[in-house]
Write a protein that holds these residues in place. Structure first.
Motif, PDB file in Angstrom:
ATOM      1  N   LEU A  11      65.199 -25.828  38.574  1.00 29.46           N
ATOM      2  CA  LEU A  11      63.798 -25.670  38.168  1.00 29.46           C
ATOM      3  C   LEU A  11      63.676 -24.532  37.173  1.00 29.46           C
ATOM      4  O   LEU A  11      62.930 -24.610  36.199  1.00 29.46           O
ATOM      5  N   HIS A  12      64.416 -23.473  37.428  1.00 31.40           N
ATOM      6  CA  HIS A  12      64.381 -22.326  36.532  1.00 31.40           C
ATOM      7  C   HIS A  12      64.893 -22.720  35.148  1.00 31.40           C
ATOM      8  O   HIS A  12      64.303 -22.378  34.125  1.00 31.40           O
ATOM      9  N   ASP A  31      53.496 -24.276  36.907  1.00 30.12           N
ATOM     10  CA  ASP A  31      54.467 -23.543  36.088  1.00 30.12           C
ATOM     11  C   ASP A  31      55.276 -22.577  36.938  1.00 30.12           C
ATOM     12  O   ASP A  31      56.389 -22.217  36.598  1.00 30.12           O
ATOM     13  N   LEU A  36      55.947 -29.946  43.281  1.00 33.21           N
ATOM     14  CA  LEU A  36      56.221 -30.166  41.851  1.00 33.21           C
ATOM     15  C   LEU A  36      55.326 -31.249  41.266  1.00 33.21           C
ATOM     16  O   LEU A  36      55.013 -31.233  40.077  1.00 33.21           O
ATOM     17  N   ILE A  92      56.787 -21.675  40.746  1.00 28.65           N
ATOM     18  CA  ILE A  92      57.108 -22.206  42.069  1.00 28.65           C
ATOM     19  C   ILE A  92      57.450 -21.028  42.976  1.00 28.65           C
ATOM     20  O   ILE A  92      58.341 -20.246  42.668  1.00 28.65           O
ATOM     21  N   LYS A 129      60.655 -23.401  34.613  1.00 28.59           N
ATOM     22  CA  LYS A 129      59.684 -22.908  35.577  1.00 28.59           C
ATOM     23  C   LYS A 129      59.939 -21.420  35.877  1.00 28.59           C
ATOM     24  O   LYS A 129      61.068 -20.945  35.760  1.00 28.59           O
ATOM     25  N   GLU A 169      56.872 -15.425  32.224  1.00 24.40           N
ATOM     26  CA  GLU A 169      57.242 -16.840  32.187  1.00 24.40           C
ATOM     27  C   GLU A 169      58.747 -16.999  32.304  1.00 24.40           C
ATOM     28  O   GLU A 169      59.505 -16.252  31.687  1.00 24.40           O
ATOM     29  N   ASN A 170      59.142 -17.991  33.100  1.00 26.18           N
ATOM     30  CA  ASN A 170      60.551 -18.339  33.267  1.00 26.18           C
ATOM     31  C   ASN A 170      61.419 -17.209  33.837  1.00 26.18           C
ATOM     32  O   ASN A 170      62.617 -17.168  33.594  1.00 26.18           O
TER      33      ASN A 170
END
Lengths: 579, 284
Positions: A487-488, A461, A456, A463, A492, A333-334
């Motif tokens: 976005l990060h 979650d 989006l 991209i 995301k 994640e992320n």
């Protein structure tokens, strides 16, 4: 009397359907045998300038003309495209738009055939041109099945076969991967050295093309913003002007500028454009510093909850080609990840498994707890948003508003929350004022943003952005990457597919290098670029700074320097004087 | 499917494309004159033999025929009732006498006729396929230009064929982009499916128009409009000795077929086989 190959005499041009002139007050002449590099942001008029040489402007693209253009003394307005094309050969950006024949040899023959050249002579020129671009033996191949670099080489052979006196190359490498670019670059550099041929090249990649050219032209808003001999334009003053105009200067040029600001680069000299020039300039002024200092170490924030897990993934296409051969990886994640590799290394094939566009031949892909081998694309698209390279393939609605609501509608999302989300996203992307416009009325940069916005809207979650900078100018590419950074930051997980090692060095936390469907390297950019010998097997080239560090290996610079800023510090610490 | 040229060096590959077209004409004429399934089987066998001699993988042929099965069945049934026969030897009735104001029966003659019709149909399709498999697009275009097609049409045709794989690829991308936005294509209902495909119209049209324009620019920049009538071609078509020999064979076949199928001889008509069958089985 010597007639210049090309002379623009206060030339201006306004396309029929536009108000603003595409070109204004262009005054420039190019002598026979000269090679000129033209650069500048998208919309600066570079392509219009090229089109004015072979008569496409004004005979194909119509509009209002001021002044005139002379090609070998011929006024282009009084001539026509067919006659001018005999003198001015033009290579375009996208090879797939120029290859019009069922086989390579037919394609190369196409130009000479049009001019009624006798058959034996055509045959001779085909053989000769194909040899020049190193495609001998490809005569019967179907152009469509060639790699990007080979396609562009084939198109170039077709131009050469017409034996033009002036060669115009309009962004010949912008649509190619690094391997293809270096193929084309190699051909162009061999031709540039041939005596007597006049060459005009439009390019953003100064680093490679500057050494091939005598003169440099920077365009801005339809005008010549800067123009002069290469040596002259790489003076400190002019380099600063170029930087201010958003020209993507080579990293080593920027390095020299930053060092000058500290009074460290030798005065009064032309600034470097290539790694070799920079190394030669720096070496006499550096102190040997013993063994290489330690790297900054990994800085990627891995170890979070995995959102995408790929286990032993194989993908074999129906024709039997294995595109992926046992890929294992997890994306947390992320994370901000770049997937790099040559065309055909399996990058796109891999990410298409993330939202179910492709299903594993063998192995497993788990996305947010769902089995991506079985789950529907629609359900996976809530989790993973995939932005394709060409925004025009994604626009299917009448207005920007409909375009944004298309995904949520397909997912049967609640209408009022979709409208709320639209307001938020449109505001964030500065698309509000366009909501009632047709998507195709937007500029290319805006369309690309719209494509991301539309993805989006489905609230994914993860991209995935496929080649955000290919075929773009520097500024547009930067804007896309800034968007990705935002976005990060919003939480995301961002995966970009790219060929641009500059992006990798500057933006991402983690790089995944693919080669022939296998995972070659996986680590932080520092870790990856610290293995130049492994990277070189993929024909990807580390950023200039990383190569400069290697060229100056004797001085014991830190091995994992990636950015200009870091390099400035490294060099400053070892400066021995003599400035 | 259109661009499946299989390179090779066998006799048929070497022939001038115009001779290959004569081959097509020969088959069309022969199957037009002949209506007897036994004779037509020979024609069909000859076509297969030519494919075999040219080393075309038989898998390609069988998969092609398999794909045609529904059409073949429909064509067979359709032909059973299409042609009224004199004194038919009816095997069974679909609509027996007395049920309606007309009868619908299947006779020996009708079956034989339908068999022949199917063989004719397949022969022609397979011949077209043979010519396409064994002739590069360029040669087809070139021979059409030689036979009087204006060169600009010839060039346009060549470009059109050349771009088919590019367009297919582009279509796939557009479809995948829509799928990635949760658009559903896989409906069982053909109408819903068609409706779903309609969504691809806008991006497809836009990209096709853009590409058409780019191609127009590219060919103009290569002097396409310089003097279209005076343009030359890299490949020249010239008949070789082999071509003349093969042409002679085809002409002989045409003449022979005309004689055998002529009203005077009446050998290769469907009555030949019907007579044979009736003679053997003795249906009243």
């Amino acid at each position: 009397m010597n007639v210049p190959a090309v002379a623009f005499e206060k030339f201006g041009f306004t396309y029929t359907d536009r108000e603003r002139p595409a070109l204004a007050d262009i005054a420039m002449s190019v002598n026979e045998g000269e090679s000129v590099l033209i650069t500048g942001p998208a919309g600066a008029g570079k392509t219009t300038l090229c089109s004015a040489l072979n008569g496409l402007v004004p005979h194909f693209f119509t509009g209002r003309i001021r002044g005139r253009v002379l090609v070998k003394g011929i006024d282009t307005k009084r001539s026509n495209i067919a006659r001018l094309s005999h003198i001015v050969g033009m290579l375009f950006q996208d090879p797939s738009d120029q290859l019009v024949s069922p086989t390579v040899e037919d394609d190369v023959a196409f130009g000479p055939e049009n001019y009624g050249v006798p058959r034996e002579e055509i045959q001779r020129r085909v053989t000769e041109s194909l040899a020049l671009v190193r495609l001998a033996g490809y005569e019967k191949r179907v152009p469509y099945t060639l790699s990007g670099g080979e396609q562009q080489a084939c198109a170039l052979a077709g131009v050469i076969a017409m034996r033009p006196d002036i060669l115009v190359l309009d962004e010949p490498t912008s649509n190619l991967d690094p391997l293809g670019s270096s193929q084309v670059l190699e051909i162009v550099s061999r031709m540039a050295r041939r005596h007597g041929r006049t060459l005009l090249v439009v390019e953003h990649r100064l680093e490679e093309f500057v050494p091939l050219c005598d003169r440099l032209v920077v365009m801005e808003d339809g005008r010549l913003a800067l123009e002069g001999a290469v040596d002259d334009l790489f003076s400190e003053e002019n380099a600063r002007a170029m930087e201010a105009k958003g020209v993507r200067l080579p990293q080593v040029t920027l390095l020299a500028l930053r060092l000058r600001e500290r009074g460290l680069w030798p005065q009064g000299k032309r600034l470097p454009a290539t790694v070799e020039e920079a190394a030669r300039g720096l070496a006499p002024h550096l102190r040997k510093g013993g063994s290489p200092g330690p790297g900054a170490g990994g800085c990627g924030g891995r170890g979070g909850k995995p959102v995408i897990e790929v286990q032993g993934l194989w993908h074999v296409y129906p024709n039997g080609t294995p595109a992926l051969r046992g890929i294992d990886l997890a994306i947390a994640e992320n994370e901000f990840v770049a997937i790099v590799g040559q065309n055909g290394s399996g990058k796109t094939t891999l990410v298409k498994h993330f939202n179910g566009l492709l299903r594993p031949t063998k192995g497993r892909v788990v996305v947010g707890g769902m089995d991506a081998g079985k789950e529907s694309i629609a359900r996976l698209s809530r989790k993973v948003g995939y932005c394709f390279q060409n925004p025009d393939h994604q626009m299917c609605c009448r207005t920007v508003r409909e375009e944004l609501l298309f995904g949520p509608g397909n997912l049967k999302m609640d209408e009022s929350s979709a409208l709320d989300r639209m307001a938020e996203i449109a505001a964030g992307m500065k698309l509000e004022q366009y909501l009632d416009r047709g998507p195709f009325q937007l500029s290319k940069g805006e369309r690309q943003k719209l494509a991301v916005a539309a993805i989006l809207m489905m609230g994914p979650d993860v991209i995935v952005i496929d080649e955000p900078t290919t075929g773009q100018d520097y500024r547009m590419g930067r804007e896309m990457m800034d968007l990705a950074v935002r976005l990060h930051r919003e939480g995301k997980t961002v995966v970009v597919i790219t060929h641009d090692m500059g992006i990798v060095a500057e933006y991402v936390d983690r790089v995944i290098v693919l080669r022939d469907g296998e995972l070659l390297l996986d680590g932080t950019p520092r870790e990856v670029f610290a293995k130049p010998d492994v990277i070189s097997t993929t024909s990807l080239e580390p950023p200039q700074v990383a190569r400069l560090v290697r060229a100056l290996a004797d001085f014991g610079l830190r091995g994992d320097v990636l950015t200009v800023g870091e390099m400035v510090e490294e060099v400053s610490a070892r400066w021995a004087g003599g400035a | 499917m259109v661009l499946e040229y299989i390179p090779g060096k066998a006799l048929f590959h070497r022939l001038d494309p115009r001779v290959k077209m004569l081959y097509f004409a020969t088959v069309v004429l022969v199957v037009a004159w002949w209506s007897d399934p036994i004779f037509l089987s020979v024609v069909f066998g000859a076509i297969i033999l030519i494919l075999k001699m040219s080393r075309v993988p038989m898998g390609l042929v069988t998969s092609f025929l398999r794909a045609l099965v529904p059409v073949i069945v429909a064509y067979f049934v359709f032909n059973l009732f299409l042609k009224p026969h004199e004194n038919p030897h009816v095997l069974f009735y679909v609509i027996p006498p007395g049920v309606a104001r007309f009868t619908l029966g299947v006779s020996v003659e009708a079956i034989v006729w339908s068999l022949a019709a199917v063989l004719r149909f397949l022969s022609i399709l397979l011949t077209v396929r043979t010519v396409l498999l064994l002739t590069p697009v360029r040669d087809v275009v070139l021979s059409l230009v030689r036979m009087g097609l204006p060169p600009e049409f010839g060039v346009a045709m060549g470009i059109g064929f050349g771009y088919i794989p590019v367009l297919i690829d582009e279509n796939r991308k557009i479809k995948e982009a829509l799928q990635s936005r949760a658009w559903e294509f896989e409906y069982r209902n053909p109408f819903r499916r068609l409706k779903a495909l309609m969504r691809m119209m806008v991006p497809t049209l836009m990209s096709t128009m853009r590409r058409a324009n780019a191609i127009a620019v590219a060919i103009e920049a290569k002097g396409f409009s310089y003097n279209v009538r005076g343009r030359t071609w890299l490949k020249e078509l010239r008949f070789s000795r082999e071509d003349y020999a093969v042409m002679a064979v085809f002409v002989a076949v045409i003449v022979g077929a005309a004689v055998v199928g002529s009203p005077m001889m009446r050998i290769a008509t469907y009555k030949f086989t019907s007579g044979l069958v009736l003679g053997l089985v003795r249906i009243p």
